[in-house]
Scaffold this motif. Structure first.
Motif: not given
Lengths: 489, 310, 287
Positions: C16, C57-58
Motif C-alpha cells: 500500500g 483492492r483499495k
C-alpha cells in the motif's frame, strides 16, 4: 366474449424419435459397452421420449481415441479452407432441418416452440456460419502468425439451450482445428444426437465430432481423461469449480461459462414500456433457465411502484402451457429436480419475508411447471437475491442513485451480465464502465449473436464464446504454447 | 405517469408534460411488435377475430374522383358486406370527404356511423377558421364522427399550444360528433413524437387517436400502434377515460388485421376489443376479411370474383 | 582509503505504498550466489498477504479508472527512475544472480526497456484486443478488454529483476493491481524496485511486494476471495503449483502457469491477455 387464442400446435410429425440411441463415436452410432441406458423425458408431459446410452470409461476412452486419431490424421492437417467448407455445410444442414431441430428441442427440453424456432436453432446455424468463415483466417485472430489448435477438446454443455450450447462449443473448436468429445446434459441429449446425424450428412470426417451421452460421472471421465487437451464447460458454478480443481496441475486448458445473478437496472428516465419488456425477456425467457438472466431487478425508487404494477400487468398476458403451441410464452421446467430446486428457493423467499406475487397461470396437470413469480421487498441478504435460481423467479430491489445501483449490482460473486435502462447516453456508458460483468445490455436484454463475445467476470467463469475472442478458447499462439491457462488466453 | 390537475394549454406547460413522458426505444418497440406478430390465431379464434375486424372497419373512400354513386355503392357494402351471407356483420362506419357526408348518411341511415375527414384533410394546411367551417359543414351534413388532422408543422416546431388550441376548437365545433385526431405518424418520424402527439390529442379532447391519413408514404405500422395503445392504456389509468385507436392506411389483409387485434389484447387490453374503441381505416381490407371468412366457411380458398368490388 | 562505516539498509515489505516490516516480526537471511550474507529480508506471513490484498483492492479503483495515457506515463516514469538507479540495479542483479558485469547490465537494460515496451501498450492494447461486433440486428455492439482486478503473482525465482518486471508490467499496465511474491533467494532487486516504485507516481496499492516463502504465503493468496487471478510464473514445485490451482478454483480465479520463458526475448501479448476480461456492450440503434 373475449379473444381466446385457439391452440396452434406445431406438428411433431416432422421428427422421428428412435426408441433408443447409441453413442456417436468415430462417425458411427455404437452401443455403450456398459449396456446401461437411461430415459429422456418430455418435461411437459412426463412422457418417455427415448432411451439414451450411458457412456462409461471405455466408451469415453474410445471417443477420446477417435478424436485424437481424427485430430492427428485428418483435421489438424486439413487446410483451413476445407475445414471451413465442412462447417458451412453443417450450418446449411441446420437451416434445412431447422423445424425438425426446433420441435425436437421443444419436446426434450420443454421450451416454447416460439423460442426454439426463432432463437435457439437459427442462432445455432448462425454460429456455425460465423466460425466456418474463421477456419482459414486464423492468422488474423490476433494470436500471432501461426496459431495452433489445442488438440482434443472435451466439451460439457447444459440443458437450457442444448443445441445452441453445442454450437457455441463445437463451431469454434472445429474452426480452430481441434476435434471434440462433447457430452450433452443427461436430460437433453436428443438434439445433440440429431446433430450427430447432421455430421454424417455433411460427410464430416469420422472422429472429428464425438458425442457421448451420460450424466455427471461421464462428464468427470472426460474432464479427467489424459488424452484431452482442453475442457470447455457451461453449467453451474459448483461443477465449474470442481472441474477447475480436477484440472489443477495438469496441462489442460480450461474455459468456464458458469452461473449468474445479473442485475437489470431501471432508471427513472428509462423507456419504461421497453424496460418492462426487457425485464420479461430478462427473467422469463426460457423459463428463466438462462445463466445471464436478469434475475435481480434494480428499480430506482421513484418509479418502483409504477414499474412493478406495469410488470404485473404485463405478466398476466404471458401464456404458460404446451410448449409446442406457437402461442406459448412459458414452457415447462426441464426436470423435476430443477423444479424442486426452484420451489425450494421460492420457499426461502417466503420464509425470509419477501413478498411473493405469482402470475395467474393455469398449471397443466402433467409435467413440471412454474408460474412467473415476482418477489418484492427483497433485501440484499435474502437467498433469492444472492443465489442463482435458474427459474422464472424475479427478485426486485430498489436503489436511489446510480452509485448505489452499481454497488448493488456488483455486490455478488457472479459477473456474467447486467442490464441498464435509461435514456441518458452518458449514464449508460458510465454504468457500462462500472459494472463488473462480461455482457452489458443497455436498453435491451438477452440478445445474442455469434459475432458477440459472451462470458463472465469473477465466479461466472472465464474465457469467451462468440466473436473473435471465442477463438482464443481453442487456439494458442505459437510462442504461448507452453502456457497452461485457466482463463482468457 | 404524472397527474394533471387542470388542462394544460400553453406551449410551455404542454412541453413540460409531454417531454416528461417516458421515452420510447424504437428497437424495443419494434421487437415487441415483431414478437406479437408471431402469435398464431387459428380456427374459432380466427373466425371470431375476422368478424370483430369487420365490425371495426371504417370503410373508406377518400379520392378526388369520388362520386355520389361510388359513395352509395360503398355504403351498401358497408351495411351488408357479403350479400350472399347475412351472418356477416356490418362495418362500423363509412369514412368520406365532408362533401359526401350527406350522401353517406342518406345511404346508411342510422345503421352506421358516418365519419367525415375535415380540417383541410390531408395536409391540414388552412386557417383555423376554414378548418372549423369544414367541421361544422360535415356535422351539419350528417357526420357523427370527424377525422381531423393535426398541424404537424406546428407539432414538429414544438408549438404544442397551437396544436392543442386547434384540437380544442375542432372538438367544440364537433358538438356531439366524435372526434378522431389524426397524428399522421409517418410525418412525426419518431415513436417519442407519436407518444407525445397521442397525449396531446387525448388531453385536448380526442375521442380517438388515429395514425394516418393514408396520403403519405408511411401509414400505420405495428410499432406505432403499440405506442398509441400504450398511450390510451396509460391515459385510462390516469383519468378513467378510454380513448379509441384507429390505425389507417396499409392494412390490407386479414393477417394484418388480426395482428392488430393481438396488439390490442396484449397491450391495451380486452376492453379495447370493440368498435367503440378500435377501428381500422381501410378500403381493401374488408374484401380480404370476407374472402378469409368464406374460406373458413367453405373449406377452400375463395377468389376476388366471389366478393364485390365497389 | 575510505574508512567510513556504511549505513546498511533494512529490507522491508512494500504494501500500500508503505514499507512495513512483516507483522510476524520474522526475517530470513539473504545471501549472494557465493553464499556471502547480503541482508535480512522480511519474511512475510499470511497476514501480510491479507494486508497486501486489502491495499491492492483499495488501489484498484483509481488505477483501473485512470486514463490509459496516465498509466502509460506512470510505467514510463518507473523506467526513467530505474534508469537513474541503473548502477544499483546492476550491482543488485550481479549479487543476486551471480552474473558478470556485462550480463547484469544487459538484464537491467532489458528490464528497463521492457517497462518502456509495456508502457506503450497502455493506450493501445484495448485497440488491439477490443473490437466492434457486427451483430445481425439494429444494435451497436462493442467489446473492450478490462483489467481482471487483484492479481497475485509469484515472481520468477531465478530472474530476480527482469523476470519480476516482465511479470508485473503486463499485469498492471491494463489497470490491474498486483501482489507479487519476490524471488525467495534473490529478493533484493525486487526491494530496490519497490523504492523506485515508491518514487515514480505509482499510486499506492498498485504494486505490492512481499518477500519470503511462496509455499507459505501463496496458498493464502490463491484462496483469498478478493483475489481475482494468480500468476504462477515463479512456482517451481509442481506440487505447490497444483495446490495453488486447487485453492484458486474455489473462487474461479484466472490462472497463468507458463514454463520458464527466456526473459531476454521480446514477449508477445499473451501475458497481458491472461489478466484482462472482455466486456461486451449492446445498445439499440433507433431514432
Amino acid at each position: 366474449m373475449t379473444f381466446e387464442y385457439a391452440p396452434a400446435l406445431e406438428s411433431r410429425a416432422i421428427v422421428s424419435i428412435a426408441p433408443s440411441y447409441g453413442l456417436f463415436i468415430n462417425g458411427e452410432f455404437v452401443d455403450p459397452t456398459s449396456g446401461t441406458m437411461f430415459k429422456t423425458i418430455n418435461p411437459a408431459t412426463e412422457e418417455v421420449l427415448a432411451e439414451i446410452s450411458e457412456a462409461n470409461q471405455s466408451d469415453v476412452n474410445a471417443a477420446v481415441n477417435s478424436a485424437r486419431r481424427a485430430f492427428e490424421r485428418t483435421w489438424s492437417v486439413m487446410s483451413g479452407r476445407d475445414r471451413a467448407k465442412y462447417l458451412f455445410r453443417i450450418a446449411r444442414l441446420l437451416q434445412e432441418r431447422a423445424r425438425e431441430f426446433a420441435v425436437l428441442e421443444t419436446l426434450d427440453n420443454g421450451k416454447p416452440i416460439r423460442e426454439s424456432r426463432d432463437i435457439d436453432v437459427p442462432l445455432a446455424a448462425a454460429h456455425f456460419f460465423y466460425y466456418a468463415g474463421w477456419a482459414d483466417k486464423l492468422e488474423h485472430a490476433g494470436l500471432g502468425p501461426n496459431p495452433q489448435a489445442l488438440g482434443v477438446a472435451g466439451q460439457i454443455i447444459p440443458w437450457n439451450f442444448p443445441l445452441l450450447m453445442l454450437a457455441w462449443k463445437i463451431a469454434p473448436a472445429l474452426a480452430c482445428g481441434n476435434t471434440v468429445v462433447l457430452k450433452p446434459a443427461e436430460t437433453t441429449s436428443l438434439t445433440a444426437l440429431l446433430f450427430a446425424e447432421v455430421c454424417q450428412q455433411a460427410d464430416l470426417p469420422p472422429g472429428v465430432v464425438n458425442i457421448i451421452t451420460g450424466a455427471g460421472d461421464t462428464g468427470q471421465m472426460i474432464v479427467e481423461h489424459d488424452g484431452i487437451n482442453k475442457i470447455a464447460f457451461t453449467g453451474s458454478t459448483d461443477v465449474g469449480k470442481s472441474i477447475q480443481r480436477a484440472l489443477a496441475g495438469t496441462n489442460k486448458k480450461l474455459t468456464l461459462e458458469l452461473g449468474g445473478k445479473a442485475a437489470n437496472i431501471i432508471f427513472d428516465d428509462a423507456p419504461i414500456d421497453q424496460a418492462v419488456e426487457g425485464i420479461v425477456d430478462g427473467i422469463f425467457f426460457n423459463q428463466g433457465h438462462v445463466c445471464c438472466a436478469g434475475s435481480r431487478l434494480l428499480l430506482q425508487e421513484s418509479i418502483a411502484e409504477e414499474t412493478i404494477e406495469a410488470l404485473k400487468r404485463r405478466l398476466q398476458t404471458l401464456r404458460l402451457g404446451d410448449p409446442l403451441d406457437k402461442n406459448t410464452d412459458i414452457g415447462a421446467i426441464n426436470s423435476r429436480e430443477q423444479l424442486n430446486k426452484i420451489h425450494q428457493l421460492i420457499k426461502s423467499g417466503d420464509d425470509e419475508g419477501a413478498e411473493r406475487w405469482t402470475a395467474p397461470c393455469e398449471i397443466p396437470e402433467k409435467g413440471w411447471w412454474c408460474a412467473p413469480t415476482v418477489f418484492t421487498n427483497v433485501t440484499a441478504a435474502h437467498r433469492i437475491a444472492r443465489e442463482e435460481i435458474f427459474g422464472p423467479v424475479l427478485s426486485v430491489l430498489t436503489f436511489r442513485t446510480a452509485d448505489e445501483a452499481v454497488e448493488k449490482a456488483n455486490n455478488t460473486p457472479f459477473g456474467l451480465s447486467a442490464g441498464i435502462w435509461t435514456e441518458k447516453g452518458s449514464r449508460i456508458l458510465w454504468m457500462a464502465n462500472q459494472l463488473r460483468a462480461g455482457v452489458i445490455w443497455a436498453n435491451t436484454f438477452n440478445r445474442f449473436d455469434p459475432t458477440s463475445p459472451f462470458g463472465g467476470y469473477k465466479e461466472s467463469g472465464f474465457g469467451r464464446e462468440g466473436g473473435i475472442q471465442g477463438l482464443g478458447a481453442y487456439l494458442q499462439s505459437a510462442t504461448d504454447s507452453d502456457v497452461h491457462a485457466k482463463g482468457m488466453s | 405517469m404524472q397527474k394533471v390537475a387542470e388542462p394544460l394549454t400553453t406551449t410551455g406547460a404542454l412541453r413540460e408534460f409531454l417531454h416528461a413522458l417516458p421515452g420510447v426505444d424504437e428497437v424495443g418497440a419494434t421487437a415487441r411488435a415483431a414478437a406479437l406478430s408471431t402469435r398464431s390465431i387459428k380456427n374459432e379464434a380466427k373466425a371470431w377475430a375476422i368478424d370483430l375486424a369487420i365490425r371495426m372497419v371504417d370503410l373508406t373512400t377518400l379520392e378526388g374522383m369520388d362520386t355520389p354513386a361510388k359513395v352509395r355503392a360503398m355504403c351498401a357494402k358497408a351495411l351488408r358486406p357479403d350479400p350472399t351471407d347475412p351472418t356477416v356483420p356490418s362495418v362500423a362506419a363509412v369514412c368520406v370527404y365532408g362533401d359526401m357526408a350527406a350522401i353517406a348518411r342518406a345511404s346508411v341511415g342510422a345503421a352506421l356511423h358516418v365519419a367525415a375527414v375535415a380540417t383541410a384533410f390531408p395536409s391540414g394546411r388552412a386557417s383555423l377558421e376554414v378548418k372549423l367551417h369544414d367541421v361544422r359543414d360535415a356535422v351539419a351534413a350528417g357526420a357523427d364522427e370527424i377525422d381531423m388532422v393535426i398541424d404537424r408543422g406546428a407539432f414538429l416546431a414544438g408549438n404544442y399550444g397551437l396544436v392543442n388550441e386547434q384540437i380544442v376548437a375542432v372538438k367544440a365545433a364537433c358538438g356531439t360528433a366524435h372526434l378522431k385526431v389524426i397524428l399522421e405518424t409517418g410525418e412525426l418520424r419518431t415513436l417519442d413524437n407519436v407518444r407525445r402527439a397521442s397525449w396531446l390529442a387525448m388531453m385536448a379532447g380526442a375521442d380517438f387517436i388515429k395514425t394516418s391519413t393514408g396520403k403519405v408514404p408511411v401509414a400505420a405500422t405495428p410499432p406505432v400502434a403499440i405506442v398509441m395503445l400504450q398511450a390510451v392504456r396509460d391515459y385510462y389509468a390516469l383519468t378513467g377515460t378510454r380513448i379509441g385507436v384507429k390505425p389507417a392506411g396499409g392494412i390490407r389483409t386479414s393477417k394484418d388485421a388480426i395482428k392488430y387485434l393481438v396488439l390490442i389484447k396484449e397491450t391495451a387490453g380486452e376492453a379495447w376489443l370493440t368498435p367503440d374503441l378500435f377501428r381500422f381505416g381501410a378500403s381493401t381490407l374488408l374484401n380480404d376479411l370476407l374472402m378469409q371468412r368464406q374460406r373458413m366457411a367453405i373449406g377452400h380458398y375463395s377468389g376476388p370474383d366471389y366478393v364485390t368490388i365497389d | 582509503m575510505n574508512d567510513r562505516v556504511e549505513v546498511r539498509k533494512t529490507y522491508k515489505l512494500f504494501i500500500g505504498g508503505a514499507f512495513p516490516r512483516s507483522e510476524s516480526g520474522r526475517t530470513y537471511e539473504v545471501h549472494d550466489t557465493d553464499d556471502k550474507f547480503l541482508a535480512n529480508a522480511a519474511k512475510a506471513s499470511r497476514k501480510d498477504g491479507r494486508d497486501a490484498v486489502l491495499a491492492a483492492r483499495k488501489g484498484f479503483g483509481a488505477w483501473s479508472s485512470a486514463t490509459a495515457y496516465n498509466r502509460g506515463q506512470v510505467l514510463y516514469r518507473v523506467a526513467e527512475v530505474m534508469e537513474g538507479r541503473r548502477d544499483q540495479f546492476i550491482a543488485d542483479v550481479r549479487a543476486a544472480e551471480g552474473l558478470g558485469d556485462k550480463k547484469s547490465a544487459r538484464v537491467v537494460d532489458t528490464a528497463i526497456d521492457r517497462l518502456v515496451w509495456y508502457a506503450g501498450w497502455a493506450d493501445k492494447y484495448a485497440q488491439v484486443l477490443g473490437n466492434t461486433n457486427p451483430v445481425a440486428g439494429p444494435y451497436f455492439n462493442f467489446s473492450i478488454p478490462e483489467p481482471t482486478g487483484v492479481v497475485a503473482a509469484i515472481a520468477p525465482q531465478n530472474s530476480s529483476l527482469l523476470g519480476l518486471v516482465s511479470v508485473i508490467a503486463p499485469i498492471i499496465v491494463t489497470g490491474n493491481v498486483v501482489i507479487v511474491v519476490a524471488s525467495t533467494l534473490r529478493p533484493i532487486p525486487a526491494i530496490t524496485l519497490t523504492e523506485v516504485v515508491a518514487t515514480s507516481d505509482v499510486p499506492s496499492g498498485v504494486i505490492n511486494v512481499l518477500t519470503g516463502d511462496p509455499a507459505e504465503i501463496a496458498p493464502w493468496l490463491a484462496s483469498h476471495g478478493d483475489v481475482n487471478a494468480i500468476d504462477l510464473t515463479g512456482v517451481t514445485s509442481a506440487e505447490l503449483a497444483k495446490n495453488l490451482e486447487v485453492e484458486a478454483a474455489g473462487t474461479v480465479k484466472r490462472i497463468r502457469r507458463p514454463a520458464q520463458p527466456n526473459w531476454l526475448a521480446t514477449p508477445d501479448l499473451g501475458h497481458l491477455r491472461s489478466f484482462v476480461e472482455t466486456k461486451t456492450v449492446w445498445h439499440p440503434l433507433g431514432a
